[in-house]
Design a protein around this motif. Structure first.
Motif, short mmCIF file in Angstrom:
data_model
loop_
_atom_site.label_atom_id
_atom_site.label_comp_id
_atom_site.label_asym_id
_atom_site.label_seq_id
_atom_site.Cartn_x
_atom_site.Cartn_y
_atom_site.Cartn_z
N LEU A 107 0.83 -1.21 0.00
CA LEU A 107 0.00 0.00 0.00
C LEU A 107 0.86 1.26 0.00
O LEU A 107 0.56 2.22 -0.71
N MET A 108 1.94 1.28 0.80
CA MET A 108 2.77 2.48 0.89
C MET A 108 3.37 2.83 -0.47
O MET A 108 3.25 3.98 -0.93
N TYR A 109 4.01 1.86 -1.13
CA TYR A 109 4.67 2.16 -2.40
C TYR A 109 3.68 2.30 -3.55
O TYR A 109 3.93 3.05 -4.50
N PHE A 110 2.55 1.62 -3.45
CA PHE A 110 1.52 1.77 -4.48
C PHE A 110 0.94 3.18 -4.45
O PHE A 110 0.67 3.78 -5.50
N LEU A 111 0.74 3.73 -3.24
CA LEU A 111 0.20 5.08 -3.12
C LEU A 111 1.22 6.15 -3.52
O LEU A 111 0.86 7.25 -3.91
N LEU A 112 2.53 5.83 -3.41
CA LEU A 112 3.55 6.78 -3.83
C LEU A 112 3.63 6.93 -5.34
O LEU A 112 4.11 7.95 -5.84
N LEU A 113 3.16 5.94 -6.07
CA LEU A 113 3.23 5.99 -7.54
C LEU A 113 2.46 7.17 -8.13
O LEU A 113 3.03 7.95 -8.90
N TYR A 118 2.21 12.54 -10.63
CA TYR A 118 1.65 13.89 -10.69
C TYR A 118 2.77 14.93 -10.69
O TYR A 118 2.75 15.88 -11.49
N ARG A 119 3.76 14.78 -9.81
CA ARG A 119 4.87 15.72 -9.75
C ARG A 119 5.71 15.69 -11.03
O ARG A 119 6.18 16.72 -11.51
N MET A 123 6.27 18.86 -13.61
CA MET A 123 7.58 19.36 -14.01
C MET A 123 7.74 19.34 -15.52
O MET A 123 8.29 20.27 -16.12
N LEU A 124 7.27 18.27 -16.18
CA LEU A 124 7.37 18.19 -17.64
C LEU A 124 6.55 19.28 -18.30
O LEU A 124 6.96 19.86 -19.31
N THR A 125 5.37 19.57 -17.74
CA THR A 125 4.54 20.65 -18.27
C THR A 125 5.25 21.98 -18.12
O THR A 125 5.22 22.83 -19.02
#
Length: 272
Positions: A107-113, A118-119, A123-125
Protein backbone atom coordinates in the motif's frame (compact mmCIF):
# COMPACT_ATOMS: atom_id res chain seq x y z
CA UNK A 1 19.34 2.86 48.83
CA UNK A 2 22.24 0.41 48.93
CA UNK A 3 19.84 -2.43 48.11
CA UNK A 4 18.59 -0.56 45.03
CA UNK A 5 22.14 0.10 43.89
CA UNK A 6 23.00 -3.57 44.32
CA UNK A 7 19.94 -4.65 42.30
CA UNK A 8 20.82 -2.19 39.53
CA UNK A 9 24.42 -3.39 39.46
CA UNK A 10 23.31 -7.03 39.34
CA UNK A 11 20.88 -6.28 36.49
CA UNK A 12 23.53 -4.45 34.47
CA UNK A 13 26.00 -7.30 35.00
CA UNK A 14 23.45 -9.83 33.78
CA UNK A 15 22.72 -7.73 30.71
CA UNK A 16 26.41 -7.39 29.90
CA UNK A 17 27.04 -11.09 30.46
CA UNK A 18 24.14 -12.05 28.21
CA UNK A 19 25.25 -9.61 25.51
CA UNK A 20 28.81 -10.89 25.68
CA UNK A 21 27.56 -14.47 25.44
CA UNK A 22 25.32 -13.70 22.44
CA UNK A 23 28.08 -11.82 20.67
CA UNK A 24 30.67 -14.54 21.02
CA UNK A 25 32.18 -15.39 17.65
CA UNK A 26 31.45 -19.07 18.10
CA UNK A 27 27.77 -18.46 18.78
CA UNK A 28 27.46 -16.11 15.80
CA UNK A 29 29.08 -18.72 13.56
CA UNK A 30 26.65 -21.37 14.81
CA UNK A 31 23.71 -19.03 14.06
CA UNK A 32 25.08 -18.62 10.55
CA UNK A 33 25.15 -22.40 10.16
CA UNK A 34 28.94 -22.72 10.37
CA UNK A 35 31.05 -25.08 12.49
CA UNK A 36 33.25 -22.99 14.84
CA UNK A 37 35.82 -25.77 14.85
CA UNK A 38 36.06 -25.97 11.07
CA UNK A 39 36.15 -22.44 9.62
CA UNK A 40 37.60 -22.19 6.12
CA UNK A 41 37.12 -19.79 3.23
CA UNK A 42 35.39 -22.56 1.30
CA UNK A 43 32.98 -23.20 4.17
CA UNK A 44 32.15 -19.49 4.47
CA UNK A 45 31.71 -19.11 0.70
CA UNK A 46 29.51 -22.21 0.42
CA UNK A 47 27.33 -21.07 3.33
CA UNK A 48 26.87 -17.60 1.86
CA UNK A 49 26.06 -19.17 -1.50
CA UNK A 50 23.44 -21.36 0.17
CA UNK A 51 21.86 -18.30 1.82
CA UNK A 52 21.77 -16.41 -1.49
CA UNK A 53 20.32 -19.34 -3.42
CA UNK A 54 17.72 -19.95 -0.72
CA UNK A 55 16.53 -16.34 -1.00
CA UNK A 56 16.40 -16.10 -4.78
CA UNK A 57 12.68 -15.62 -5.19
CA UNK A 58 10.66 -13.41 -7.48
CA UNK A 59 9.61 -11.24 -4.53
CA UNK A 60 13.19 -10.70 -3.39
CA UNK A 61 14.30 -9.94 -6.96
CA UNK A 62 11.64 -7.22 -7.11
CA UNK A 63 12.93 -5.84 -3.79
CA UNK A 64 16.53 -5.84 -5.08
CA UNK A 65 15.63 -3.97 -8.27
CA UNK A 66 13.56 -1.51 -6.26
CA UNK A 67 16.53 -0.90 -3.94
CA UNK A 68 18.79 -0.25 -6.94
CA UNK A 69 16.43 2.43 -8.28
CA UNK A 70 16.04 3.90 -4.79
CA UNK A 71 19.82 4.34 -4.57
CA UNK A 72 19.68 5.90 -8.05
CA UNK A 73 17.31 8.59 -6.72
CA UNK A 74 19.90 9.53 -4.11
CA UNK A 75 22.56 9.98 -6.81
CA UNK A 76 20.34 11.89 -9.28
CA UNK A 77 20.77 15.68 -9.27
CA UNK A 78 17.82 16.79 -11.44
CA UNK A 79 14.15 16.31 -10.69
CA UNK A 80 12.78 14.61 -13.82
CA UNK A 81 15.19 11.63 -13.78
CA UNK A 82 14.76 11.44 -9.99
CA UNK A 83 10.97 11.15 -10.31
CA UNK A 84 11.28 8.53 -13.03
CA UNK A 85 13.71 6.43 -10.97
CA UNK A 86 11.51 6.84 -7.90
CA UNK A 87 8.43 5.66 -9.79
CA UNK A 88 10.23 2.57 -11.10
CA UNK A 89 11.56 1.80 -7.62
CA UNK A 90 8.10 2.23 -6.08
CA UNK A 91 6.59 -0.09 -8.70
CA UNK A 92 9.08 -2.85 -7.89
CA UNK A 93 8.68 -2.40 -4.12
CA UNK A 94 4.91 -2.57 -4.54
CA UNK A 95 5.42 -5.78 -6.53
CA UNK A 96 7.57 -7.13 -3.71
CA UNK A 97 4.85 -6.33 -1.17
CA UNK A 98 2.21 -8.07 -3.29
CA UNK A 99 4.29 -11.20 -3.89
CA UNK A 100 5.49 -11.39 -0.28
CA UNK A 101 2.00 -10.85 1.11
CA UNK A 102 3.15 -7.69 2.93
CA UNK A 103 0.09 -5.43 2.71
CA UNK A 104 1.76 -2.44 4.41
CA UNK A 105 4.68 -2.37 1.97
CA UNK A 106 2.38 -2.82 -1.01
CA UNK A 107 0.00 0.00 0.00
CA UNK A 108 2.77 2.48 0.89
CA UNK A 109 4.67 2.16 -2.40
CA UNK A 110 1.52 1.77 -4.48
CA UNK A 111 0.20 5.08 -3.12
CA UNK A 112 3.55 6.78 -3.83
CA UNK A 113 3.23 5.99 -7.54
CA UNK A 114 0.44 8.49 -8.41
CA UNK A 115 2.10 11.17 -6.24
CA UNK A 116 5.37 10.86 -8.14
CA UNK A 117 3.50 10.65 -11.45
CA UNK A 118 1.65 13.89 -10.69
CA UNK A 119 4.87 15.72 -9.75
CA UNK A 120 6.63 14.39 -12.84
CA UNK A 121 3.80 15.56 -15.09
CA UNK A 122 3.85 18.96 -13.39
CA UNK A 123 7.58 19.36 -14.01
CA UNK A 124 7.37 18.19 -17.64
CA UNK A 125 4.54 20.65 -18.27
CA UNK A 126 6.65 23.40 -16.74
CA UNK A 127 9.57 22.64 -19.05
CA UNK A 128 7.28 22.37 -22.09
CA UNK A 129 5.66 25.73 -21.39
CA UNK A 130 9.04 27.32 -20.74
CA UNK A 131 10.25 26.04 -24.10
CA UNK A 132 7.22 27.52 -25.84
CA UNK A 133 8.09 30.88 -24.28
CA UNK A 134 11.22 31.03 -26.44
CA UNK A 135 9.04 30.56 -29.52
CA UNK A 136 6.98 33.69 -28.96
CA UNK A 137 4.62 32.78 -26.11
CA UNK A 138 5.76 35.17 -23.35
CA UNK A 139 2.90 34.32 -21.01
CA UNK A 140 3.96 33.04 -17.61
CA UNK A 141 0.54 31.66 -16.62
CA UNK A 142 1.99 28.15 -16.63
CA UNK A 143 3.70 29.08 -13.34
CA UNK A 144 0.30 29.34 -11.60
CA UNK A 145 0.50 25.92 -9.87
CA UNK A 146 3.62 27.14 -8.06
CA UNK A 147 2.22 30.57 -7.07
CA UNK A 148 0.00 32.00 -4.32
CA UNK A 149 -2.78 34.57 -4.69
CA UNK A 150 -2.69 38.11 -3.27
CA UNK A 151 -5.30 40.90 -3.61
CA UNK A 152 -4.65 44.64 -4.00
CA UNK A 153 -6.89 47.72 -3.86
CA UNK A 154 -6.57 50.92 -5.84
CA UNK A 155 -3.69 53.01 -4.52
CA UNK A 156 -1.76 50.09 -3.02
CA UNK A 157 1.95 49.92 -3.78
CA UNK A 158 3.14 46.47 -4.87
CA UNK A 159 6.81 47.36 -4.77
CA UNK A 160 9.04 50.43 -4.64
CA UNK A 161 12.13 51.19 -6.68
CA UNK A 162 15.43 50.20 -5.03
CA UNK A 163 13.79 48.25 -2.20
CA UNK A 164 14.83 44.65 -1.51
CA UNK A 165 13.05 42.16 -3.78
CA UNK A 166 12.15 38.59 -2.88
CA UNK A 167 9.20 37.68 -5.10
CA UNK A 168 7.81 37.90 -8.62
CA UNK A 169 4.23 38.82 -9.61
CA UNK A 170 1.81 37.74 -12.32
CA UNK A 171 -1.21 40.01 -12.81
CA UNK A 172 -4.56 38.21 -13.00
CA UNK A 173 -7.20 40.97 -12.68
CA UNK A 174 -7.06 44.76 -12.35
CA UNK A 175 -4.50 47.21 -13.69
CA UNK A 176 -1.11 48.23 -12.36
CA UNK A 177 1.13 51.16 -13.25
CA UNK A 178 4.92 51.29 -13.50
CA UNK A 179 5.23 54.86 -12.25
CA UNK A 180 8.75 55.64 -13.52
CA UNK A 181 7.87 55.05 -17.17
CA UNK A 182 4.08 55.44 -17.07
CA UNK A 183 3.37 51.97 -18.45
CA UNK A 184 0.18 50.13 -17.44
CA UNK A 185 0.29 46.39 -16.83
CA UNK A 186 -2.98 44.63 -17.70
CA UNK A 187 -3.89 41.08 -16.62
CA UNK A 188 -1.47 38.40 -17.73
CA UNK A 189 1.69 40.46 -17.34
CA UNK A 190 4.78 39.56 -15.35
CA UNK A 191 6.32 41.91 -12.78
CA UNK A 192 9.42 41.72 -10.63
CA UNK A 193 11.38 39.17 -12.63
CA UNK A 194 14.34 41.52 -13.08
CA UNK A 195 14.81 41.75 -9.33
CA UNK A 196 15.45 38.01 -9.39
CA UNK A 197 18.31 38.49 -11.83
CA UNK A 198 19.99 41.57 -10.38
CA UNK A 199 23.06 40.90 -8.17
CA UNK A 200 21.63 42.72 -5.12
CA UNK A 201 17.97 41.72 -5.69
CA UNK A 202 16.69 45.29 -5.80
CA UNK A 203 13.52 46.56 -7.46
CA UNK A 204 14.13 48.42 -10.71
CA UNK A 205 10.80 50.33 -10.65
CA UNK A 206 7.76 51.21 -8.54
CA UNK A 207 4.48 49.46 -9.31
CA UNK A 208 1.16 50.90 -8.10
CA UNK A 209 -2.34 49.41 -8.24
CA UNK A 210 -4.66 51.72 -10.22
CA UNK A 211 -7.63 49.34 -10.41
CA UNK A 212 -8.66 46.74 -7.82
CA UNK A 213 -7.37 43.31 -8.71
CA UNK A 214 -5.29 40.37 -7.62
CA UNK A 215 -1.96 38.89 -8.58
CA UNK A 216 -0.17 35.60 -8.17
CA UNK A 217 3.21 35.63 -6.46
CA UNK A 218 6.17 33.28 -6.34
CA UNK A 219 9.23 33.78 -4.17
CA UNK A 220 12.73 33.88 -5.58
CA UNK A 221 13.57 30.94 -3.31
CA UNK A 222 10.89 28.88 -5.06
CA UNK A 223 12.20 29.95 -8.46
CA UNK A 224 15.69 28.86 -7.45
CA UNK A 225 14.29 25.54 -6.24
CA UNK A 226 12.57 24.96 -9.59
CA UNK A 227 15.75 25.99 -11.42
CA UNK A 228 17.98 23.57 -9.50
CA UNK A 229 15.42 20.80 -9.89
CA UNK A 230 15.48 21.32 -13.64
CA UNK A 231 18.25 23.52 -15.10
CA UNK A 232 16.50 23.42 -18.49
CA UNK A 233 13.69 25.51 -16.98
CA UNK A 234 16.30 28.00 -15.78
CA UNK A 235 17.64 28.41 -19.30
CA UNK A 236 14.21 29.09 -20.80
CA UNK A 237 13.35 31.46 -17.94
CA UNK A 238 16.46 33.50 -18.69
CA UNK A 239 15.54 33.60 -22.38
CA UNK A 240 12.06 34.79 -21.49
CA UNK A 241 13.21 37.52 -19.12
CA UNK A 242 15.85 38.62 -21.65
CA UNK A 243 13.08 39.07 -24.21
CA UNK A 244 11.13 41.21 -21.76
CA UNK A 245 14.25 43.29 -21.08
CA UNK A 246 14.72 43.81 -24.82
CA UNK A 247 11.08 44.91 -25.08
CA UNK A 248 11.70 47.50 -22.36
CA UNK A 249 14.79 48.76 -24.18
CA UNK A 250 12.81 49.05 -27.44
CA UNK A 251 10.11 51.03 -25.60
CA UNK A 252 12.67 53.45 -24.21
CA UNK A 253 14.24 53.87 -27.66
CA UNK A 254 10.84 54.82 -29.08
CA UNK A 255 10.34 57.37 -26.32
CA UNK A 256 13.78 58.88 -26.97
CA UNK A 257 13.09 59.04 -30.71
CA UNK A 258 9.76 60.77 -30.08
CA UNK A 259 11.44 63.30 -27.79
CA UNK A 260 14.07 64.05 -30.43
CA UNK A 261 11.33 64.70 -32.98
CA UNK A 262 9.41 66.88 -30.54
CA UNK A 263 12.42 69.06 -29.60
CA UNK A 264 12.97 70.65 -33.06
CA UNK A 265 9.24 71.37 -33.33
CA UNK A 266 9.26 73.08 -29.95
CA UNK A 267 12.34 75.12 -30.94
CA UNK A 268 10.69 76.24 -34.21
CA UNK A 269 7.51 77.27 -32.39
CA UNK A 270 9.57 79.31 -29.93
CA UNK A 271 11.40 81.11 -32.76
CA UNK A 272 8.11 82.04 -34.39
Amino acid sequence: MNLSSADLSTTLNRILDTAADNLRVAKILIQLGLDPDNITYDAIFNRLLEIVLANITLANMFALIGAIFFVATLLTQTMVPLRVANMIGCAFFAGFGALAGDVKTFLMYFLLLPINAYRLRQMLTLVKKARSATQGDTSMEWLKPFMTERKYRRGDILCKKDEAANEMFLTVTGNFLVTEIGVELPPGRLMGELGFLTPNNRRTATVKCIEDGHVLTITYEKLLEIYFQNPQFGYYFLVLTSQRLLDNIARLERIIAQNKIAQPSATADGAN
